[in-house]
Design a protein around this motif. Structure first.
Motif, mmCIF file in Angstrom:
data_model
loop_
_atom_site.group_PDB
_atom_site.id
_atom_site.type_symbol
_atom_site.label_atom_id
_atom_site.label_comp_id
_atom_site.label_asym_id
_atom_site.label_seq_id
_atom_site.Cartn_x
_atom_site.Cartn_y
_atom_site.Cartn_z
ATOM 1 N N LYS A 55 0.775 -1.153 -0.031
ATOM 2 C CA LYS A 55 0.014 -0.070 -0.016
ATOM 3 C C LYS A 55 1.054 1.341 0.050
ATOM 4 C CE LYS A 55 -3.853 -0.075 2.260
ATOM 5 N NZ LYS A 55 -5.050 -0.215 3.460
ATOM 6 N N THR A 56 2.227 1.068 -0.176
ATOM 7 C CA THR A 56 2.997 2.395 0.085
ATOM 8 C C THR A 56 2.865 3.192 -1.402
ATOM 9 O OG1 THR A 56 4.775 1.211 -0.977
ATOM 10 C CG2 THR A 56 4.708 0.953 1.338
ATOM 11 N N THR A 57 3.306 4.430 -1.045
ATOM 12 C CA THR A 57 3.195 5.478 -2.155
ATOM 13 C C THR A 57 4.567 6.113 -2.076
ATOM 14 O OG1 THR A 57 2.415 7.348 -0.816
ATOM 15 C CG2 THR A 57 0.617 6.028 -1.581
ATOM 16 N N THR A 58 4.742 7.023 -3.072
ATOM 17 C CA THR A 58 6.084 7.940 -2.953
ATOM 18 C C THR A 58 5.506 9.384 -3.086
ATOM 19 O OG1 THR A 58 6.034 7.935 -5.640
ATOM 20 C CG2 THR A 58 7.416 6.205 -4.417
ATOM 21 N N PHE A 59 4.506 9.641 -2.178
ATOM 22 C CA PHE A 59 4.078 10.991 -1.947
ATOM 23 C C PHE A 59 4.977 11.788 -1.478
ATOM 24 C CE2 PHE A 59 2.113 14.015 1.252
ATOM 25 C CZ PHE A 59 1.516 14.675 0.379
ATOM 26 N N ASN A 60 5.313 13.016 -2.211
ATOM 27 C CA ASN A 60 6.378 14.037 -2.027
ATOM 28 C C ASN A 60 7.606 13.560 -2.434
ATOM 29 O OD1 ASN A 60 5.521 15.625 1.328
ATOM 30 N ND2 ASN A 60 4.629 15.949 -0.619
ATOM 31 N N GLY A 61 7.553 12.355 -2.968
ATOM 32 C CA GLY A 61 9.082 11.792 -3.494
ATOM 33 C C GLY A 61 9.982 11.238 -2.564
ATOM 34 N N ILE A 62 9.116 11.142 -1.423
ATOM 35 C CA ILE A 62 9.845 10.712 -0.063
ATOM 36 C C ILE A 62 10.272 8.973 -0.596
ATOM 37 C CG2 ILE A 62 9.292 9.755 2.099
ATOM 38 C CD1 ILE A 62 7.467 11.901 2.722
ATOM 39 N N GLN A 63 11.454 8.683 -0.037
ATOM 40 C CA GLN A 63 12.291 7.749 -0.261
ATOM 41 C C GLN A 63 11.412 6.447 0.029
ATOM 42 O OE1 GLN A 63 16.154 7.178 1.674
ATOM 43 N NE2 GLN A 63 16.257 5.182 1.107
ATOM 44 N N HIS A 64 11.325 5.541 -0.744
ATOM 45 C CA HIS A 64 10.675 4.173 -0.670
ATOM 46 C C HIS A 64 11.508 3.408 0.320
ATOM 47 C CE1 HIS A 64 8.474 0.538 -1.107
ATOM 48 N NE2 HIS A 64 7.425 1.181 -1.521
ATOM 49 N N PRO A 65 11.147 2.657 1.123
ATOM 50 C CA PRO A 65 11.857 1.834 2.097
ATOM 51 C C PRO A 65 12.475 0.628 1.406
ATOM 52 C CG PRO A 65 9.784 2.103 3.410
ATOM 53 C CD PRO A 65 9.716 2.770 2.034
ATOM 54 N N ALA A 66 13.710 0.163 1.579
ATOM 55 C CA ALA A 66 14.317 -1.067 1.060
ATOM 56 C C ALA A 66 13.354 -2.306 1.391
ATOM 57 C CB ALA A 66 15.828 -1.027 1.392
ATOM 58 N N ILE A 67 13.518 -3.254 0.771
ATOM 59 C CA ILE A 67 13.095 -4.378 1.133
ATOM 60 C C ILE A 67 13.892 -5.621 1.372
ATOM 61 C CG2 ILE A 67 11.660 -6.335 0.150
ATOM 62 C CD1 ILE A 67 10.118 -4.233 -1.459
ATOM 63 N N CYS A 68 13.914 -6.184 2.630
ATOM 64 C CA CYS A 68 14.937 -6.773 3.125
ATOM 65 C C CYS A 68 14.575 -8.261 3.608
ATOM 66 C CB CYS A 68 15.937 -6.321 4.222
ATOM 67 S SG CYS A 68 16.544 -4.653 3.532
ATOM 68 N N THR A 69 15.454 -9.308 3.768
ATOM 69 C CA THR A 69 15.175 -10.483 4.512
ATOM 70 C C THR A 69 16.114 -10.761 5.551
ATOM 71 O OG1 THR A 69 16.332 -12.094 2.804
ATOM 72 C CG2 THR A 69 13.782 -11.748 2.631
ATOM 73 N N PHE A 70 15.714 -11.271 6.774
ATOM 74 C CA PHE A 70 16.758 -11.732 7.725
ATOM 75 C C PHE A 70 16.517 -13.209 7.978
ATOM 76 C CE2 PHE A 70 17.799 -12.475 12.037
ATOM 77 C CZ PHE A 70 19.373 -11.837 12.007
ATOM 78 N N GLU A 71 17.785 -14.156 7.757
ATOM 79 C CA GLU A 71 17.713 -15.446 8.018
ATOM 80 C C GLU A 71 18.238 -15.685 9.375
ATOM 81 O OE1 GLU A 71 16.931 -18.568 8.546
ATOM 82 O OE2 GLU A 71 16.678 -18.505 6.254
ATOM 83 N N PRO A 72 17.410 -16.015 10.297
ATOM 84 C CA PRO A 72 17.961 -16.244 11.760
ATOM 85 C C PRO A 72 18.912 -17.377 11.899
ATOM 86 C CG PRO A 72 15.607 -17.089 11.607
ATOM 87 C CD PRO A 72 16.061 -16.375 10.454
ATOM 88 N N GLU A 73 18.947 -18.316 10.871
ATOM 89 C CA GLU A 73 19.763 -19.581 11.268
ATOM 90 C C GLU A 73 21.381 -19.050 11.035
ATOM 91 O OE1 GLU A 73 18.300 -22.693 8.741
ATOM 92 O OE2 GLU A 73 16.615 -22.903 9.674
ATOM 93 N N THR A 74 21.451 -18.151 10.235
ATOM 94 C CA THR A 74 22.640 -17.731 9.649
ATOM 95 C C THR A 74 23.166 -16.179 10.163
ATOM 96 O OG1 THR A 74 22.095 -16.558 7.584
ATOM 97 C CG2 THR A 74 22.908 -19.067 7.735
ATOM 98 N N GLY A 75 22.041 -15.390 10.528
ATOM 99 C CA GLY A 75 22.101 -14.103 11.129
ATOM 100 C C GLY A 75 22.466 -12.980 9.665
ATOM 101 N N GLU A 76 22.019 -13.460 8.569
ATOM 102 C CA GLU A 76 22.341 -13.016 7.370
ATOM 103 C C GLU A 76 21.183 -11.877 7.063
ATOM 104 O OE1 GLU A 76 23.121 -13.449 2.558
ATOM 105 O OE2 GLU A 76 22.519 -14.896 3.828
ATOM 106 N N LEU A 77 21.397 -10.674 6.892
ATOM 107 C CA LEU A 77 20.523 -9.547 6.554
ATOM 108 C C LEU A 77 20.754 -9.407 4.804
ATOM 109 C CD1 LEU A 77 18.425 -6.785 7.981
ATOM 110 C CD2 LEU A 77 19.801 -6.263 5.732
ATOM 111 N N ARG A 78 19.572 -9.719 3.870
ATOM 112 C CA ARG A 78 19.851 -9.450 2.815
ATOM 113 C C ARG A 78 19.075 -8.281 2.162
ATOM 114 N NH1 ARG A 78 16.894 -12.738 -1.606
ATOM 115 N NH2 ARG A 78 17.773 -11.952 -3.668
ATOM 116 N N VAL A 79 19.485 -7.528 1.422
ATOM 117 C CA VAL A 79 18.914 -6.382 0.815
ATOM 118 C C VAL A 79 18.329 -6.962 -0.552
ATOM 119 C CG1 VAL A 79 18.801 -3.982 0.158
ATOM 120 C CG2 VAL A 79 19.940 -4.651 2.129
#
Length: 384
Positions: A346-370
């Motif tokens: 449901k996000t928008t880019t109203f005002n040209g505000i930066q859209h959040p990055a989309i990431c995953t986190f794997e708890p088994e390895t502690g890896e955060l992937r952008v």
């Protein structure tokens, strides 16, 4: 949030960012799989709530497909999920129906008018595409009118009186969707009313779709009763039973990382963040509701109370008031909880505000992937 290493994610993630914990996602899928195995029901994922297609390979190992609300969602489900695609909208253009017949396994109409208008199109696909009707039991369980499909004068679903004198030739299933973020008991009451009104039409049909809004993976949901209800309908009417929750897949799986940009004072302390209610979590304004914040408390409960707001020009871009044990300062990170469902979609880019990055986190390895970041070209390409 239970089971999510918020501290580690806040250190590793960019800001702003949506971060989905893959361990919690697998936890939810295990519960849904249990329901499927015990009841014989098929559970679909509602793309309107959660459409992060980079994690579809994990989800399709358990769920049978997706439900779509438009040709674009149906195409996404066909291309990226690759199992069943069930499509419904309040009304279709002819071009919509043509496209959906090419991508969908089930196509559900919202009126007899549309069923008959497009009969020449869908009858050619009988045997490959199963056609159904959405009904309105006219039994409200919703607490918020904007999300209640059974509110007075609703445009969603066909009331029982409209069935009188109508042909059901070619119709193979019925669908109702009446719930929103609810446990089992509202479904039980709705199913009783539905059967009283529409049960006779189920004889000879192939399937029944119980819609979405089922918080199956939330603590306190009566899974045994759900299994019993599904088994009842399957046994009495000989139909395949579908459920199409969106939130149940994503409950408790993700956070929205935000950062304090500035702290100002106007009758109270106000922290301005790089996340916005109107751009990044619009349900805060539409529903409205108050998201949880890790380490955040009700106003006045802790020593330092702040109003949290976004960076947009909208005066009402206010997320709410919270208190914290320590004062907030620019650069501090905050974790808004349970932000996977009905956020990214449901996000928008109203005002040209930066859209959040989309990431995953794997708890088994502690890896955060952008998985994805967004730049100026993404904003520009939506305009002309």
């Amino acid at each position: 949030m239970t089971g999510i290493d918020i501290e580690k994610i806040l250190k590793l993630a960019p800001s702003p960012a949506y971060v989905v914990d893959l361990g919690r996602l697998r936890h939810n899928l295990a519960i849904l799989d249990q329901v499927q195995r015990r009841s014989g029901a098929k559970i679909l994922m509602a793309l309107k709530a959660f459409a992060m297609w980079s994690v579809f390979p994990i989800i399709r190992e358990t769920l049978h497909g997706v439900c779509a609300s438009s040709p674009w969602e149906a195409r996404l489900g066909r291309e990226e999920f690759g199992r069943e695609v069930h499509s419904f909208a309040a009304a279709f253009k002819e071009s919509d129906v043509v496209e959906l017949l090419a991508t969908s396994n089930h196509l559900v109409f919202n009126s007899f008018n549309q069923l008959e208008r497009f009969r020449p199109l869908w009858e050619k696909e009988r045997g490959r595409v199963s056609v159904g009707l959405r009904v309105n039991p006219e039994h409200s369980e919703g607490h918020t009118p904007i999300y209640d499909p059974c509110a007075p004068a609703s445009r969603l679903g066909i009331p029982r009186r409209e069935f009188d004198g109508r042909s059901l030739q070619g119709v193979e299933g019925l669908h109702f969707h009446t719930l929103c973020e609810q446990l089992f008991e509202p479904l039980a009451r709705t199913a009783t009313v539905f059967e009283e009104k529409f049960g006779p039409f189920l004889h000879g049909m192939k399937w029944l779709n119980l819609g979405g809004g089922h918080h199956i993976t939330r603590e306190g949901y009566d899974i045994d009763a759900l299994v019993e209800l599904i088994t009842y309908f399957k046994g009495k009417y000989g139909v395949e039973v579908y459920l199409e929750p969106g939130e149940a897949i994503a409950i408790g799986t993700g956070i929205l990382v935000g950062e304090v940009l500035d702290v100002v004072h106007n009758e109270m302390d106000i922290a301005i963040l790089d996340v916005s209610a109107t751009c990044h979590m619009p349900d805060v304004l539409e529903m409205p509701y108050r998201p949880g914040i890790t380490g955040g408390f009700d106003p006045g409960e802790k020593a330092h109370t702040y109003r949290l707001g976004g960076p947009s020009c909208l005066a009402g871009d206010v997320i709410g008031d919270w208190s914290f044990e320590k004062p907030l300062k620019p650069g501090d990170r905050l974790s808004f909880e349970d932000m996977s469902h009905y956020t990214m979609v449901k996000t928008t880019t109203f005002n040209g505000i930066q859209h959040p990055a989309i990431c995953t986190f794997e708890p088994e390895t502690g890896e955060l992937r952008v998985v994805r970041t967004f730049g100026y070209e993404d904003f520009k390409s939506r305009l002309s």
